[in-house]
Design a protein around this motif. Sequence first.
Motif, PDB file in Angstrom:
ATOM      1  N   GLY A  58      -3.852  41.971 -19.050  1.00 44.60           N
ATOM      2  CA  GLY A  58      -3.365  43.120 -18.309  1.00 44.60           C
ATOM      3  C   GLY A  58      -4.294  44.308 -18.355  1.00 44.60           C
ATOM      4  O   GLY A  58      -5.390  44.253 -18.901  1.00 44.60           O
ATOM      5  N   GLU A  59      -3.822  45.413 -17.753  1.00 42.08           N
ATOM      6  CA  GLU A  59      -4.581  46.658 -17.698  1.00 42.08           C
ATOM      7  C   GLU A  59      -4.066  47.622 -18.750  1.00 42.08           C
ATOM      8  O   GLU A  59      -2.866  47.815 -18.890  1.00 42.08           O
ATOM      9  N   PHE A  60      -4.997  48.226 -19.460  1.00 42.42           N
ATOM     10  CA  PHE A  60      -4.673  49.211 -20.481  1.00 42.42           C
ATOM     11  C   PHE A  60      -5.380  50.511 -20.136  1.00 42.42           C
ATOM     12  O   PHE A  60      -6.521  50.506 -19.688  1.00 42.42           O
ATOM     13  N   VAL A  61      -4.697  51.623 -20.366  1.00 42.31           N
ATOM     14  CA  VAL A  61      -5.250  52.955 -20.108  1.00 42.31           C
ATOM     15  C   VAL A  61      -5.451  53.648 -21.447  1.00 42.31           C
ATOM     16  O   VAL A  61      -4.575  53.600 -22.317  1.00 42.31           O
ATOM     17  N   LEU A  62      -6.592  54.290 -21.606  1.00 43.59           N
ATOM     18  CA  LEU A  62      -6.847  55.066 -22.816  1.00 43.59           C
ATOM     19  C   LEU A  62      -5.893  56.249 -22.828  1.00 43.59           C
ATOM     20  O   LEU A  62      -5.927  57.100 -21.950  1.00 43.59           O
ATOM     21  N   ARG A 154      -2.744  52.009 -23.881  1.00 46.16           N
ATOM     22  CA  ARG A 154      -1.363  51.676 -23.499  1.00 46.16           C
ATOM     23  C   ARG A 154      -1.405  50.835 -22.229  1.00 46.16           C
ATOM     24  O   ARG A 154      -2.169  51.104 -21.304  1.00 46.16           O
ATOM     25  N   LYS A 155      -0.536  49.833 -22.192  1.00 44.97           N
ATOM     26  CA  LYS A 155      -0.460  48.946 -21.055  1.00 44.97           C
ATOM     27  C   LYS A 155       0.068  49.697 -19.843  1.00 44.97           C
ATOM     28  O   LYS A 155       0.986  50.490 -19.948  1.00 44.97           O
ATOM     29  N   ARG A 156      -0.527  49.445 -18.716  1.00 42.28           N
ATOM     30  CA  ARG A 156      -0.156  50.103 -17.453  1.00 42.28           C
ATOM     31  C   ARG A 156       1.050  49.452 -16.850  1.00 42.28           C
ATOM     32  O   ARG A 156       1.326  48.323 -16.941  1.00 42.28           O
TER      33      ARG A 156
END
Length: 156
Positions: A58-62, A154-156
């Motif tokens: 998945g996509e994670f955002v700082l 954190r997961k988007r």
Amino acid sequence: MNSPHLMRSWIKVGKLVLAGAVALLAVSCGTSTQSRSAGAQQASDTDSIEDSGKRLSGEFVLSAVEDVYRPKNASAPLQMVVSFDENGNFKRQDKSRVEEGAYLIGTRSELVMYIEKVNGELLGSARVDRYTIIDQHDDSITLESSPSKTLVLRKR
């Protein structure tokens, strides 16, 4: 009369220049050997990583950067998104840079990212980024990049 004296002077100057060149060569070879040794040590550290078989997806955002040396009133963290897939590939991007490559999670709770492309251009050899996994949940992961710096994704 001056000719033998002049010849001895030139011989002395020649010996000094030769001694200086040998000393310079010895110093530069010593530095080169040390650099090669440090590079070999870094490669052996990288080679010693054992893949746990675990993967991220998945996509994670700082969402946070905690740095002991960064002032408390410093600006918000860099806007960065990291996408992981089950095949062990990742894509990390911020406003001006896109890095792509492979990743693995080692048996000693570390995330190792092998950066192979930057902004679409293939690198001559992969750059390695290593992070210690401090905490991991379904929706977030906390990484330590140095003893003074942690990152929260954190997961988007």
